[in-house]
Design a protein around this motif. Structure first.
Motif, PDB file in Angstrom:
ATOM      1  N   GLY A   1       0.749  -1.076  -0.064  1.00  0.00           N
ATOM      2  CA  GLY A   1      -0.040  -0.143  -0.158  1.00  0.00           C
ATOM      3  C   GLY A   1       0.828   1.187   0.083  1.00  0.00           C
ATOM      4  N   PRO A   2       0.234   2.244   0.192  1.00  0.00           N
ATOM      5  CA  PRO A   2       0.813   3.802  -0.008  1.00  0.00           C
ATOM      6  C   PRO A   2       1.633   3.942   1.332  1.00  0.00           C
ATOM      7  N   ASP A   3       2.661   4.838   0.898  1.00  0.00           N
ATOM      8  CA  ASP A   3       3.932   5.245   2.007  1.00  0.00           C
ATOM      9  C   ASP A   3       3.381   6.190   2.877  1.00  0.00           C
ATOM     10  N   ASN A   4       2.148   6.955   2.709  1.00  0.00           N
ATOM     11  CA  ASN A   4       1.745   8.076   3.516  1.00  0.00           C
ATOM     12  C   ASN A   4       0.691   7.602   4.653  1.00  0.00           C
ATOM     13  N   ILE A   5       0.845   6.468   5.056  1.00  0.00           N
ATOM     14  CA  ILE A   5      -0.081   5.958   6.240  1.00  0.00           C
ATOM     15  C   ILE A   5       1.080   5.318   7.047  1.00  0.00           C
ATOM     16  N   HIS A   6       1.214   5.761   8.570  1.00  0.00           N
ATOM     17  CA  HIS A   6       1.937   5.458   9.314  1.00  0.00           C
ATOM     18  C   HIS A   6       1.445   5.334  10.738  1.00  0.00           C
ATOM     19  N   THR A   7       2.309   4.541  11.579  1.00  0.00           N
ATOM     20  CA  THR A   7       2.145   4.514  13.109  1.00  0.00           C
ATOM     21  C   THR A   7       3.560   4.636  13.856  1.00  0.00           C
ATOM     22  N   PHE A   8       3.413   5.120  15.050  1.00  0.00           N
ATOM     23  CA  PHE A   8       4.626   5.142  15.891  1.00  0.00           C
ATOM     24  C   PHE A   8       4.544   4.175  16.790  1.00  0.00           C
ATOM     25  N   TYR A   9       3.599   3.361  17.074  1.00  0.00           N
ATOM     26  CA  TYR A   9       3.398   2.162  18.010  1.00  0.00           C
ATOM     27  C   TYR A   9       3.998   1.189  17.944  1.00  0.00           C
ATOM     28  N   THR A  10       5.078   1.087  16.927  1.00  0.00           N
ATOM     29  CA  THR A  10       6.011  -0.144  16.967  1.00  0.00           C
ATOM     30  C   THR A  10       7.279   0.548  16.677  1.00  0.00           C
TER      31      THR A  10
END
Lengths: 413, 105
Positions: A124-133
């Motif tokens: 998928g696209p690279d503009n979806i993120h999380t900082f929870y890992t």
């Protein structure tokens, strides 16, 4: 020989074995702890990674360094829990028998439960993120290095999730970091939450909501996300409300360990329902759950695990001697909230008392200001990492009481 | 504590109008509560949710969340939004005579 088996060597499980090893006679008690991952993560530090304030080496250490002598540590997948037979199956077709079981398997991200969030994997696209890992936080750091502004959306998918103040901290830090980079005027910041306000409890929600407003961060409350629409670049709620994003930072659904669900010990999110004062499972009189793995009406946070384990240890020692457990634990949580520009807040609350303003007394170091931005609170937060690795995990005495105190707090009428 | 007359019966309610004593609720009250919030007709699908909430509350002592209803009663969240438009968590608990589910911290 009695056997205590602890599942999970994260914050709660590690503290349990450290607290109990020297309290239980080694001739009478075998203590075993099982975890599939050899690495201990300092999860509160993930928040700082996207902004280049911490790196990987600041937040990882080998789990073994924190397991005391006299405790058997097994690195293996936990495959089955048969609570009726007092045994647990780990990989290699090995069964571990126990007299008492502590489930401390934590809670983890389940992005696949929300259509479109599977983009947090490799597709998928690279503009979806999380900082929870840790991986997620590092990917986001890399993405931000070339960020040119646009619509940055911080979205919480669903309650409960661990460290409930972290998304607010992220958006506060993003506001500060964007100013430093000269990108703030080109970036719209939006905080999208399923809660009716910035935080769960009224007084803190009002104070933190006021900070969002001051920092010109839009708040979209009561937003229950249904899906992420990659092509349109928007998140869509069940209510059909929508929010556009150029960069989406998400806290995906948090779920307890699958093995807990398979064993029939969990609720709808695989968290273990337990007595909120004693942590004893309602189904089995020799099974406890501690830390994020437990379904409790308080924050899923290291501070809660810490206070809980302290009180639970004393109770467990009563319980194995046939004494009644004391209904002590009050849901105490204590969280620093990083707010950017080298400042932070501190909140302190429990099951019955919401976060209130005032002063938090701490002998020798404090006092810290409650629910108010100060530099001292920021330093408290940074100092805490050292305390976590060197004092807290090892089960040594922390200079904070396990039960919440009203000392220094102001009541808000 | 405030009371309100719903469907001809006096019940205890909180500031937001949610019933505070689950034992005052009867199935006969549900249609009247539903009308108060603009749901004129309770279908079988509504009743499936209401009965689940009541049974679950009797066992657990707290109101089920949307996630719990969707998982345990097999009613997808999307459908809950159709049955109880805009604010399903609040509306389903209101009609069932229960407090709204606690947003955990």
């Amino acid at each position: 020989m009695k056997k205590l088996l602890v599942l999970g060597a994260g914050t709660a499980g590690t503290m349990v074995v450290n607290k109990l090893r020297h309290r239980l006679d080694a001739d009478d008690w075998q203590i075993t702890i099982v975890d599939q991952d050899p690495t201990h993560y300092y999860q509160p530090g993930f928040l700082f990674i996207p902004f280049g304030m911490y790196a990987r080496h600041d937040v990882v250490k080998p789990k073994r360094d924190f397991i005391p002598p006299g405790v058997d540590m097994i690195q293996a997948d936990i495959e089955e829990i048969e609570a009726d037979k007092n045994r647990v199956k780990i990989d290699g077709d090995r069964w571990l028998q126990y007299d008492f079981l502590v489930i401390a398997t934590g809670t983890h991200l389940a992005p696949d439960e929300t259509p479109g969030l599977e983009a947090l994997g490799d597709e998928g696209p690279d503009n979806i993120h999380t900082f929870y890992t840790l991986d997620g936080a590092m990917k986001l750091e890399k993405y931000l290095r070339t960020f040119q502004g646009g619509k940055l959306v911080m979205n919480i998918t669903e309650m409960p999730f661990k460290c409930p103040v972290a998304p607010l901290e992220f958006i506060f830090l993003a506001d500060w970091w964007l100013q430093e980079k000269g990108l703030r005027d080109d970036t719209e910041l939006t905080f999208v939450t399923p809660l009716p306000g910035a935080f769960t409890k009224p007084v803190a929600s009002k104070a933190l909501g006021g900070m969002l407003e001051e920092k010109k961060i839009d708040l979209v409350p009561d937003f229950n996300i249904e899906m992420v629409d990659w092509d349109a670049g928007k998140i869509v709620a069940y209510s059909e409300d929508e929010v556009d994003y150029d960069l989406l930072v998400s806290i995906p659904l948090n779920m307890g360990a699958d093995v807990v669900g398979r064993a029939g010990l969990g609720d709808e999110l695989n968290h273990v329902p337990v007595d909120k004062h004693t942590f004893l499972s309602g189904k089995h009189e020799n099974v406890f759950a501690l830390g994020d793995a437990a379904a409790l009406p308080t924050s899923k946070a290291g501070s809660v695990a810490h206070f809980a384990v302290e009180l639970w240890t004393e109770n467990f020692l009563r319980y194995i001697d046939g004494l009644e457990m004391l209904e002590h634990f009050d849901g105490h949580a204590n969280c620093y909230i990083e707010s950017g520009h080298g400042k932070g807040l501190l909140i302190d609350f429990n099951y019955d008392t919401e976060p209130l303003p005032g002063k938090y007394p701490l002998p020798g170091i404090g006092p810290f200001s409650l629910l108010e931005e100060t530099e001292m609170n920021h330093w408290g937060k940074l100092m805490f990492r050292w305390m976590y690795w060197n004092i807290l995990l090892k089960g040594k005495e922390m200079p904070v009481p396990a039960l919440m105190s009203m000392a220094g707090k102001w009541s808000v009428g | 504590m405030a009371t309100e007359v719903i469907g001809g019966v006096e019940v205890h309610v909180d500031d937001e109008g949610f019933m505070t004593d689950p034992s005052e609720w009867t199935e006969e009250l549900a249609p009247a509560l539903a009308k108060e919030i603009g749901i004129d007709d309770l279908t079988d699908a509504h009743w499936k949710v209401i009965r689940f909430l009541r049974d679950d509350f009797a066992q657990e002592g707290q109101t089920a969340t949307l996630r719990r209803v969707s998982t345990m009663a097999n009613v997808p969240t999307k459908e809950l939004y159709q049955l109880f438009p805009k604010k399903p968590a609040k509306k389903m608990s209101y009609i069932s005579g229960l407090q709204k589910p606690v947003g955990c911290v």
